[in-house]
Write an enzyme that holds these catalytic residues in place. Structure first.
Site, short mmCIF file in Angstrom:
data_model
loop_
_atom_site.label_atom_id
_atom_site.label_comp_id
_atom_site.label_asym_id
_atom_site.label_seq_id
_atom_site.Cartn_x
_atom_site.Cartn_y
_atom_site.Cartn_z
N ARG A 159 -55.75 46.59 -18.07
CA ARG A 159 -56.72 47.56 -17.54
C ARG A 159 -56.32 49.00 -17.84
NH1 ARG A 159 -57.01 45.98 -11.70
NH2 ARG A 159 -54.82 46.41 -11.94
N CYS A 167 -44.22 48.22 -12.89
CA CYS A 167 -42.78 48.41 -13.07
C CYS A 167 -42.46 49.61 -13.96
CB CYS A 167 -42.17 47.14 -13.67
SG CYS A 167 -40.50 47.34 -14.24
N LYS A 176 -36.27 54.66 -10.58
CA LYS A 176 -34.84 54.67 -10.90
C LYS A 176 -34.44 55.98 -11.55
CE LYS A 176 -35.08 51.68 -8.83
NZ LYS A 176 -36.15 50.84 -8.25
N ILE A 306 -37.60 47.59 0.73
CA ILE A 306 -36.93 48.18 -0.43
C ILE A 306 -37.60 49.47 -0.88
CG2 ILE A 306 -36.46 47.80 -2.88
CD1 ILE A 306 -35.71 44.97 -2.28
N ILE A 307 -38.92 49.47 -0.99
CA ILE A 307 -39.60 50.68 -1.47
C ILE A 307 -39.38 51.84 -0.49
CG2 ILE A 307 -41.84 51.75 -2.01
CD1 ILE A 307 -42.78 49.13 -3.15
N GLU A 326 -39.89 51.17 11.11
CA GLU A 326 -39.94 49.76 10.69
C GLU A 326 -40.27 48.91 11.91
OE1 GLU A 326 -39.52 47.60 7.91
OE2 GLU A 326 -39.92 46.19 9.55
N GLY A 393 -45.42 46.72 2.06
CA GLY A 393 -45.55 45.47 1.32
C GLY A 393 -46.61 45.55 0.24
N HIS A 566 -8.87 45.48 -13.89
CA HIS A 566 -8.41 46.35 -12.80
C HIS A 566 -8.30 47.76 -13.31
CE1 HIS A 566 -6.15 47.60 -9.28
NE2 HIS A 566 -5.31 48.22 -10.09
P1 NAD Z 1 -41.39 44.84 1.82
O1 NAD Z 1 -42.19 43.69 2.25
O2 NAD Z 1 -40.09 44.63 1.17
O3 NAD Z 1 -41.12 45.81 3.07
C1 NAD Z 1 -42.17 46.29 3.88
C2 NAD Z 1 -41.62 46.55 5.27
O4 NAD Z 1 -42.64 47.19 6.01
C3 NAD Z 1 -41.26 45.27 6.00
O5 NAD Z 1 -39.92 45.40 6.45
C4 NAD Z 1 -42.24 45.23 7.15
O6 NAD Z 1 -41.70 44.69 8.32
C5 NAD Z 1 -42.60 46.69 7.32
N1 NAD Z 1 -43.92 46.93 7.91
C6 NAD Z 1 -45.07 46.30 7.60
N2 NAD Z 1 -46.08 46.84 8.32
C7 NAD Z 1 -45.56 47.82 9.09
C8 NAD Z 1 -46.09 48.73 10.04
N3 NAD Z 1 -47.38 48.74 10.32
N4 NAD Z 1 -45.26 49.61 10.65
C9 NAD Z 1 -43.94 49.60 10.34
N5 NAD Z 1 -43.38 48.75 9.45
C10 NAD Z 1 -44.17 47.88 8.83
O7 NAD Z 1 -42.36 45.71 0.91
P2 NAD Z 1 -42.12 46.97 0.00
O8 NAD Z 1 -40.86 47.68 0.32
O9 NAD Z 1 -43.41 47.72 0.10
O10 NAD Z 1 -41.97 46.32 -1.42
C11 NAD Z 1 -43.03 45.52 -1.93
C12 NAD Z 1 -42.52 44.49 -2.91
O11 NAD Z 1 -42.04 45.12 -4.09
C13 NAD Z 1 -41.39 43.67 -2.36
O12 NAD Z 1 -41.58 42.32 -2.74
C14 NAD Z 1 -40.19 44.23 -3.04
O13 NAD Z 1 -39.16 43.28 -3.20
C15 NAD Z 1 -40.74 44.69 -4.37
N6 NAD Z 1 -39.97 45.81 -4.87
C16 NAD Z 1 -38.73 45.59 -5.36
C17 NAD Z 1 -37.98 46.65 -5.80
C18 NAD Z 1 -36.63 46.42 -6.36
O14 NAD Z 1 -36.33 45.32 -6.79
N7 NAD Z 1 -35.76 47.41 -6.36
C19 NAD Z 1 -38.46 47.94 -5.73
C20 NAD Z 1 -39.70 48.12 -5.22
C21 NAD Z 1 -40.45 47.05 -4.78
#
Ligand code: NAD
Length: 593
Positions: A159, A167, A176, A306-307, A326, A393, A566
């Protein structure tokens, strides 16, 4: 003339009383020389005992669960030749038994290898046939390139104007680059305590954004070039299924139909938004945050995954006062609490606040800020922020493809069900990456992309990875793979752990970073490593050794007896293994396990 030969267990090294885990033949079977007869499982590896010569199996003298040693008779074989000396058992380390389940017959060709790569002898049926790949992210472009390399005619529909997906364009790569900039500032500041002072950095956000965009541009430009070199036809359009073997491709007002023979869906995912948030440019998702619109004086990040934490690391280094909220009791819910605690402690020193078990109830956009109402004991009732970042998420994009037209349905989570060849319920349509079950990670998608392309080309290929490492590129980095301690406890698994605190690592001390930790999880029964985690600088690179160890079915000795250079941070993995086996000398005396 037929001879009867009793096949016995050959010299299998220093092992006695080894388990028979599989009997691969039955009386009456004809066997070829070297064909595996039974599989044994020792503490170290799975071993196939092969037939010494061609013949017919007359009798089986052992059963699954028996214990055998060198010389134990296992099979009576009628052969046409003189009895040959029993061949040495082949160490089928290529196919270590699963850490979780008994080993499978390891070497029966032409099954795929454990990592899912096709057998070299597999016949390529797909050369000359065609495949449509929907989505040009890491999964999609990898699938397209692999299919082209296997001789298929490939059309890749994306798209966006550039390949690379979330990514490369608006996710892993730009984040990064920015996190590297943040790390340079953090490290420079940290040196003040050790006698080197640089003064406060001057941040030119336009130049920083341009540099980040340049990194992205180099990679996406490179992808376009690679597609061209392979003869992959790239079409910029949004694809939706129009029938069992056709899609409509839309780009603005233009729309046309395209028929396909086979398809690979790699449509990815999109950020989840919160319904109660007002429309306001100061409320961003990760894409908006990576655009670096400004350095907000006060930033609230909703979501401690993570994000959220990577963006907290970056914006706090730039000088924003950052709060993370959180709703769960722990940051980075998938990782073990002892590892997350170290990251949280470090973040707490730099962030304005971290509120756990707290929800955002309402946000009001006012001219001088965003007024946020919280629900939870750790947060005040109301606070004002300059910007909000929502990182709660991601949601799979399968719902945007009109899958019903192709006879496909989504599961309850909105994901496309697939088998280990990445085939959907329709054998000629495959799906990979974020739109399929499993973690939403680019490296999962790329591996699945190769498998889908190979399967579409008629190769025997399967996605059978035991572990998919996760990394949070914060400061310190947090990485883990395989079984976590939390999962092991929930499943009442009999595990042991080897832990090495970085305060005892000379390299970590020399870097001024003694706050790290390396933890390995072992199966108490077999001694094999099942998973583990690392928190500390470069954890994301260190985790690769652990992923390999789990895939190879390594045990503590395998890791500890591998000489690690080492002084390196990689030694912490060897020391954690030594700590489990009780051979460590670089730490206080080990506890009795
Ligand atoms: P995530 O699911 O990892 O984390 C989202 C967090 O938000 C959860 O801990 C959840 O409990 C919290 N949350 C949800 N609703 C909420 C609310 N209303 N109030 C407060 N907290 C709330 O999602 P993400 O960090 O957005 O990442 C999305 C996806 O992308 C994941 O699968 C992640 O692994 C992937 N990702 C990976 C990398 C990496 O590998 N470095 C980097 C970025 C994203």
């Amino acid at each position: 003339m037929a001879q009867t030969q009793e096949v016995t267990v050959p010299d299998i090294g220093d092992f006695e009383n080894v388990d028979v885990v599989d009997v691969l033949v039955k009386p009456g079977d004809t066997v070829t020389p070297e064909q595996p007869l039974i599989t044994l499982e020792s503490e170290k590896a799975a071993l196939d005992v092969p037939a010494p010569a061609a013949g017919t199996v007359q009798d089986i003298l052992v059963k699954v669960g028996d214990k055998v040693s060198q010389g134990t008779p296992i099979v009576v074989l009628a052969t046409d030749t003189e009895p040959a000396e029993a061949p040495k058992a082949e160490d089928s380390a290529e196919t270590p038994p699963s850490a979780d389940t008994p080993s499978e017959p390891a070497s029966a060709p032409p099954e795929p290898s454990p990592a899912g790569r096709p057998n070299a002898a597999a016949v390529r049926k797909g050369a000359g046939s065609s495949v449509l790949v929907i989505g040009g992210g890491p999964g999609g472009y990898t699938a397209a390139f692999r299919a082209a390399d296997l001789g298929m005619k490939v059309t890749l529909v994306e798209r966006e104007p550039t390949l690379g997906g979330v990514c490369l364009n608006i996710g892993c790569i730009p984040s990064k680059a920015l996190l590297h900039a943040a790390q340079v500032m953090t490290d420079a500041r940290a040196m003040a305590d050790h006698g080197i002072r640089f003064g406060e950095p001057e941040i030119d956000t336009d130049a920083l954004r341009n540099w980040k965009d340049g990194v992205v541009g180099r990679l996406t430009g490179g992808l376009a070039q690679l597609a061209k070199q392979r003869g992959v036809e790239v079409i910029q359009a949004e694809a939706r299924f129009a029938g069992p073997h056709s899609v409509t491709l839309r780009n603005g007002e233009r729309e046309h139909k395209l028929d396909f023979e086979q398809a690979i869906i790699a449509c990815g995912s999109r950020p989840v938004s919160l319904p109660f948030l007002p429309e306001d440019p100061r409320i961003m998702d990760s894409t908006g945050a990576l655009d670096l619109p400004e350095i907000p004086p006060r930033l609230l990040i909703i979501g401690g995954g993570i994000i959220g934490l990577e963006m907290a690391t970056f914006y706090s280094a730039l000088g924003s006062r950052v709060t993370v909220v959180e709703m769960a009791p722990q940051l980075v819910a998938g990782a073990d609490a002892d590892l997350v605690r170290i990251l949280q402690k470090s973040l707490s020193r730099r962030l304005e606040a971290i509120y756990l078990q707290t929800r955002v109830n309402a946000v009001e956009a006012e001219p001088d800020g965003l007024v946020v109402r919280f629900e939870g004991d750790q947060a005040p009732e109301e606070q004002r922020y300059d910007r909000l970042l929502v990182a709660v998420g991601r949601r799979p994009n399968g719902d945007r493809l009109n899958l019903e037209a192709a006879g496909l349905t989504l599961d309850a989570q909105g994901l496309i069900p697939v088998d280990d060849r990445m085939a959907t319920s329709r054998g000629d349509i495959y799906a990979i990456g974020d739109c399929t079950p499993g973690p939403m990670l680019a490296h999962k998608a790329t591996h699945q992309g190769k498998v889908a392309a190979e399967a579409a080309a008629g190769e025997k290929s399967a996605f059978l990875a035991r572990v998919i490492p996760s990394v949070a590129y914060c400061d310190p980095e947090l990485a883990w793979c395989g079984l976590t301690e939390t999962e092991a406890k929930a499943a009442h698994r009999d595990i042991g752990k080897g832990v090495f605190p970085w305060a005892a690592s000379g390299r970590a001390l020399g870097m001024g970073r003694d706050d790290g930790l390396t933890k390995l999880i072992f199966d108490s029964r077999t001694g094999r490593v099942l998973g583990g985690g690392v928190v500390g600088p470069h954890a994301g690179d260190l985790i690769a050794e652990l992923a390999l160890a789990v895939e190879m079915g390594a045990d503590a000795e395998d890791i500890a007896l591998t000489i690690h250079a080492h002084p390196t941070l990689s030694e912490t993995i060897a020391f954690a293994a030594e700590s489990y086996s009780g051979t460590i000398t670089d730490l206080m005396p080990p506890k009795k396990r």
